[in-house]
Design a protein around this motif. Structure first.
Motif, PDB file in Angstrom:
ATOM      1  N   SER A  36     -28.775  -5.065  13.773  1.00  0.00           N
ATOM      2  CA  SER A  36     -27.874  -6.190  13.737  1.00  0.00           C
ATOM      3  C   SER A  36     -27.909  -6.894  15.077  1.00  0.00           C
ATOM      4  N   THR A  37     -28.028  -8.215  15.047  1.00  0.00           N
ATOM      5  CA  THR A  37     -28.149  -8.969  16.276  1.00  0.00           C
ATOM      6  C   THR A  37     -26.905  -9.772  16.587  1.00  0.00           C
ATOM      7  N   GLN A  38     -26.211 -10.266  15.578  1.00  0.00           N
ATOM      8  CA  GLN A  38     -24.994 -11.008  15.760  1.00  0.00           C
ATOM      9  C   GLN A  38     -24.109 -10.741  14.555  1.00  0.00           C
ATOM     10  N   PRO A  39     -22.783 -10.916  14.701  1.00  0.00           N
ATOM     11  CA  PRO A  39     -21.921 -10.740  13.537  1.00  0.00           C
ATOM     12  C   PRO A  39     -22.341 -11.672  12.405  1.00  0.00           C
ATOM     13  N   GLY A  40     -22.402 -11.124  11.201  1.00  0.00           N
ATOM     14  CA  GLY A  40     -22.778 -11.924  10.054  1.00  0.00           C
ATOM     15  C   GLY A  40     -24.241 -11.871   9.717  1.00  0.00           C
ATOM     16  N   THR A  41     -25.053 -11.220  10.538  1.00  0.00           N
ATOM     17  CA  THR A  41     -26.474 -11.117  10.230  1.00  0.00           C
ATOM     18  C   THR A  41     -26.724  -9.849   9.430  1.00  0.00           C
ATOM     19  N   PRO A  42     -27.794  -9.835   8.619  1.00  0.00           N
ATOM     20  CA  PRO A  42     -28.116  -8.615   7.885  1.00  0.00           C
ATOM     21  C   PRO A  42     -28.622  -7.556   8.838  1.00  0.00           C
ATOM     22  N   SER A  43     -28.408  -6.305   8.478  1.00  0.00           N
ATOM     23  CA  SER A  43     -28.909  -5.230   9.319  1.00  0.00           C
ATOM     24  C   SER A  43     -30.349  -4.945   8.968  1.00  0.00           C
ATOM     25  N   ALA A  44     -31.006  -4.214   9.855  1.00  0.00           N
ATOM     26  CA  ALA A  44     -32.353  -3.755   9.545  1.00  0.00           C
ATOM     27  C   ALA A  44     -32.284  -2.810   8.362  1.00  0.00           C
ATOM     28  N   THR A  45     -33.396  -2.633   7.680  1.00  0.00           N
ATOM     29  CA  THR A  45     -33.395  -1.807   6.497  1.00  0.00           C
ATOM     30  C   THR A  45     -34.484  -0.765   6.581  1.00  0.00           C
ATOM     31  N   ILE A  46     -34.213   0.352   5.969  1.00  0.00           N
ATOM     32  CA  ILE A  46     -35.210   1.417   5.895  1.00  0.00           C
ATOM     33  C   ILE A  46     -35.292   1.862   4.445  1.00  0.00           C
ATOM     34  N   TYR A  47     -36.475   2.165   3.976  1.00  0.00           N
ATOM     35  CA  TYR A  47     -36.637   2.558   2.590  1.00  0.00           C
ATOM     36  C   TYR A  47     -35.924   3.873   2.323  1.00  0.00           C
ATOM     37  N   ALA A  48     -34.950   3.773   1.408  1.00  0.00           N
ATOM     38  CA  ALA A  48     -34.080   4.920   1.166  1.00  0.00           C
ATOM     39  C   ALA A  48     -34.832   6.078   0.523  1.00  0.00           C
ATOM     40  N   ASN A  49     -35.933   5.808  -0.179  1.00  0.00           N
ATOM     41  CA  ASN A  49     -36.586   6.876  -0.917  1.00  0.00           C
ATOM     42  C   ASN A  49     -37.914   7.299  -0.305  1.00  0.00           C
ATOM     43  N   VAL A  50     -38.180   6.897   0.950  1.00  0.00           N
ATOM     44  CA  VAL A  50     -39.356   7.427   1.630  1.00  0.00           C
ATOM     45  C   VAL A  50     -39.064   8.856   2.064  1.00  0.00           C
ATOM     46  N   SER A  51     -39.953   9.739   1.762  1.00  0.00           N
ATOM     47  CA  SER A  51     -39.805  11.122   2.202  1.00  0.00           C
ATOM     48  C   SER A  51     -40.380  11.246   3.602  1.00  0.00           C
ATOM     49  N   LEU A  52     -39.511  11.442   4.570  1.00  0.00           N
ATOM     50  CA  LEU A  52     -39.943  11.558   5.961  1.00  0.00           C
ATOM     51  C   LEU A  52     -39.940  13.010   6.392  1.00  0.00           C
ATOM     52  N   PRO A  53     -40.893  13.417   7.218  1.00  0.00           N
ATOM     53  CA  PRO A  53     -41.955  12.595   7.794  1.00  0.00           C
ATOM     54  C   PRO A  53     -43.040  12.239   6.784  1.00  0.00           C
ATOM     55  N   VAL A  54     -43.695  11.108   7.014  1.00  0.00           N
ATOM     56  CA  VAL A  54     -44.852  10.722   6.206  1.00  0.00           C
ATOM     57  C   VAL A  54     -45.979  11.702   6.495  1.00  0.00           C
ATOM     58  N   PRO A  55     -46.586  12.298   5.466  1.00  0.00           N
ATOM     59  CA  PRO A  55     -47.678  13.249   5.709  1.00  0.00           C
ATOM     60  C   PRO A  55     -48.853  12.583   6.423  1.00  0.00           C
ATOM     61  N   ARG A  56     -49.544  13.338   7.253  1.00  0.00           N
ATOM     62  CA  ARG A  56     -50.702  12.799   7.958  1.00  0.00           C
ATOM     63  C   ARG A  56     -51.761  12.288   6.981  1.00  0.00           C
ATOM     64  N   SER A  57     -51.798  12.858   5.782  1.00  0.00           N
ATOM     65  CA  SER A  57     -52.802  12.441   4.814  1.00  0.00           C
ATOM     66  C   SER A  57     -52.611  11.000   4.348  1.00  0.00           C
ATOM     67  N   GLU A  58     -51.427  10.422   4.568  1.00  0.00           N
ATOM     68  CA  GLU A  58     -51.168   9.059   4.122  1.00  0.00           C
ATOM     69  C   GLU A  58     -51.505   8.018   5.194  1.00  0.00           C
ATOM     70  N   PHE A  59     -51.888   8.464   6.372  1.00  0.00           N
ATOM     71  CA  PHE A  59     -52.325   7.540   7.407  1.00  0.00           C
ATOM     72  C   PHE A  59     -53.826   7.299   7.269  1.00  0.00           C
ATOM     73  N   ARG A  60     -54.246   6.125   7.649  1.00  0.00           N
ATOM     74  CA  ARG A  60     -55.668   5.788   7.644  1.00  0.00           C
ATOM     75  C   ARG A  60     -56.094   5.473   9.076  1.00  0.00           C
ATOM     76  N   ARG A  61     -57.194   6.067   9.504  1.00  0.00           N
ATOM     77  CA  ARG A  61     -57.703   5.858  10.850  1.00  0.00           C
ATOM     78  C   ARG A  61     -58.568   4.602  10.867  1.00  0.00           C
ATOM     79  N   GLY A  62     -58.129   3.595  11.633  1.00  0.00           N
ATOM     80  CA  GLY A  62     -58.890   2.368  11.753  1.00  0.00           C
ATOM     81  C   GLY A  62     -59.589   2.236  13.090  1.00  0.00           C
ATOM     82  N   ALA A  63     -59.052   2.915  14.104  1.00  0.00           N
ATOM     83  CA  ALA A  63     -59.628   2.840  15.453  1.00  0.00           C
ATOM     84  C   ALA A  63     -59.149   4.058  16.229  1.00  0.00           C
ATOM     85  N   ALA A  64     -59.785   4.319  17.334  1.00  0.00           N
ATOM     86  CA  ALA A  64     -59.353   5.422  18.187  1.00  0.00           C
ATOM     87  C   ALA A  64     -58.008   5.075  18.837  1.00  0.00           C
TER      88      ALA A  64
END
Length: 372
Positions: A36-64
């Motif tokens: 939240s940055t100012q009164p009346g603004t929407p708050s940040a959101t996080i996906y309620a149904n993500v199972s954290l931590p995200v398994p390493r298998s779901e990451f993709r390596r694009g660069a070192a």
């Protein structure tokens, strides 16, 4: 190089993308307290149904790790006259305001470095994912400790994955949340920002400072420099290809590279495409219970503001390069009333993240509504 095409349907090719996450993200977001940055603004959101931590298998390596070197000691000046590079007026920047001070972070630099660790109104993190075409600005203080962020070289949900030096956790850039490692579930507090052209930002903020590219600014790997007059991701403009083949499920309601600004409030997510907003001139809308106004600046940048002022919901019309509402004219770039009864009043940002490509917004908001 002219990078205005970011604001239409062009994109920047990503080095990799991720799949296997969409099925776990089909439930709409729920609000959280961060961002939240100012009164009346929407708050940040996080996906309620993500199972954290995200398994390493779901990451993709694009660069070192650190192959894309984050900036850790940024240097600023009034312009780029002291560096071997050209910052044209139509180059895009992420603009940040703190009190009477303003800074601009050119995408010409962020395309090559993606993460800037700054100190502006407190420890500041400025990020940009060329693959998603979206920026996130946040406080980089975590539980009272200042964190330094780098580029992991991994991608998740087609998005930049950052790491922090202090805990070695992995962070989703668009979620601004740690998704793997000791800091998992920690959310960064978001800071308001604006994406527009350098010329437009400088006209509205003539005393602004702008980030200088390395080697003026120092990176996490020390001396590093790139050709900042060169677009590092050519050949992707107008393509429907997302990443390099990992992202197989793309919402086809729009071209994947359409630029949208997204707003979330009260469990509702809605995307506003650039072309539709330009055609409408100005959009007075309500997302959940949040009244908002969406428009484009003269330079073609999407802006979204909360249209509630002092408990009163205003309706806006457009008059050339300003919004008109309740007897005042309002600057499109800053959201500030320049005359009339509301002179000096500033509208709060309705979006807590910058405009992005449609596919990225849809990936992270699979139940999103779409303004047409």
């Amino acid at each position: 190089m002219n990078r205005r095409h970011f604001l239409t349907t062009a994109g920047f090719v990503g080095i990799a993308a991720c799949t296997g996450c969409l099925d776990a993200l089909r439930q709409q977001l729920g609000p959280s307290s961060a961002g939240s940055t100012q009164p009346g603004t929407p708050s940040a959101t996080i996906y309620a149904n993500v199972s954290l931590p995200v398994p390493r298998s779901e990451f993709r390596r694009g660069a070192a790790k650190d192959a894309i070197p984050a900036i850790t000691a940024p240097v600023f000046a009034a312009d780029w006259s002291s560096v071997d590079g050209v910052l044209d007026d139509d180059e895009l920047v992420i603009g940040v305001e703190v009190g009477d001070g303003t800074r601009a972070y050119p995408l010409a630099v962020l395309n090559w470095h993606e993460v800037v660790n700054d100190d502006f109104g407190g420890p500041l993190l400025v990020t940009y994912c060329p693959l998603c075409g979206g920026g996130v600005v946040a406080d980089r203080t975590v539980d009272g400790q200042v964190y330094t962020f780098g580029v992991s070289g991994l991608l998740w949900q087609s998005d930049l994955v950052m790491y922090d030096v202090e805990s070695e956790s992995l962070w989703s850039q668009l979620l601004a949340t740690a998704i793997h490692g000791p800091s998992t579930e920690t959310e960064l507090t978001l800071r308001p920002s604006t994406v527009t052209t350098w010329g437009e930002w400088r006209r509205e903020h003539p005393k602004t400072q702008v980030l200088l590219p390395p080697p003026k600014s120092e990176t996490i790997k020390g001396w590093q420099s790139r050709d900042y007059d060169h677009d590092p991701y050519p050949g992707y403009d107008g393509s429907e290809r997302v990443g390099v083949g990992f992202n197989q499920a793309v919402d086809d309601r729009l071209h994947p590279k359409t630029t949208v600004v997204g707003v979330t409030a009260d469990g509702v997510a809605r995307a506003y495409p650039l072309d539709a907003v330009e055609d409408a001139g100005v959009v007075n809308d309500t997302v959940g219970d949040l009244p908002i106004v969406v428009a484009t600046t003269n330079a073609g940048s999407l802006v979204a503001y909360v249209r509630r002022v002092g408990g009163k919901t205003l309706n806006f019309e457009r008059d050339g390069d300003v919004l008109v509402g309740d007897g005042s004219r309002w600057n499109l770039v800053t959201g500030t009333a320049v005359d009339g009864p509301h002179r000096g009043t500033r509208l709060a940002h309705a979006n807590d993240r910058s405009p992005s490509f449609w596919f990225a917004w849809a990936d992270f908001h699979p139940e999103t509504d779409l303004f047409r």
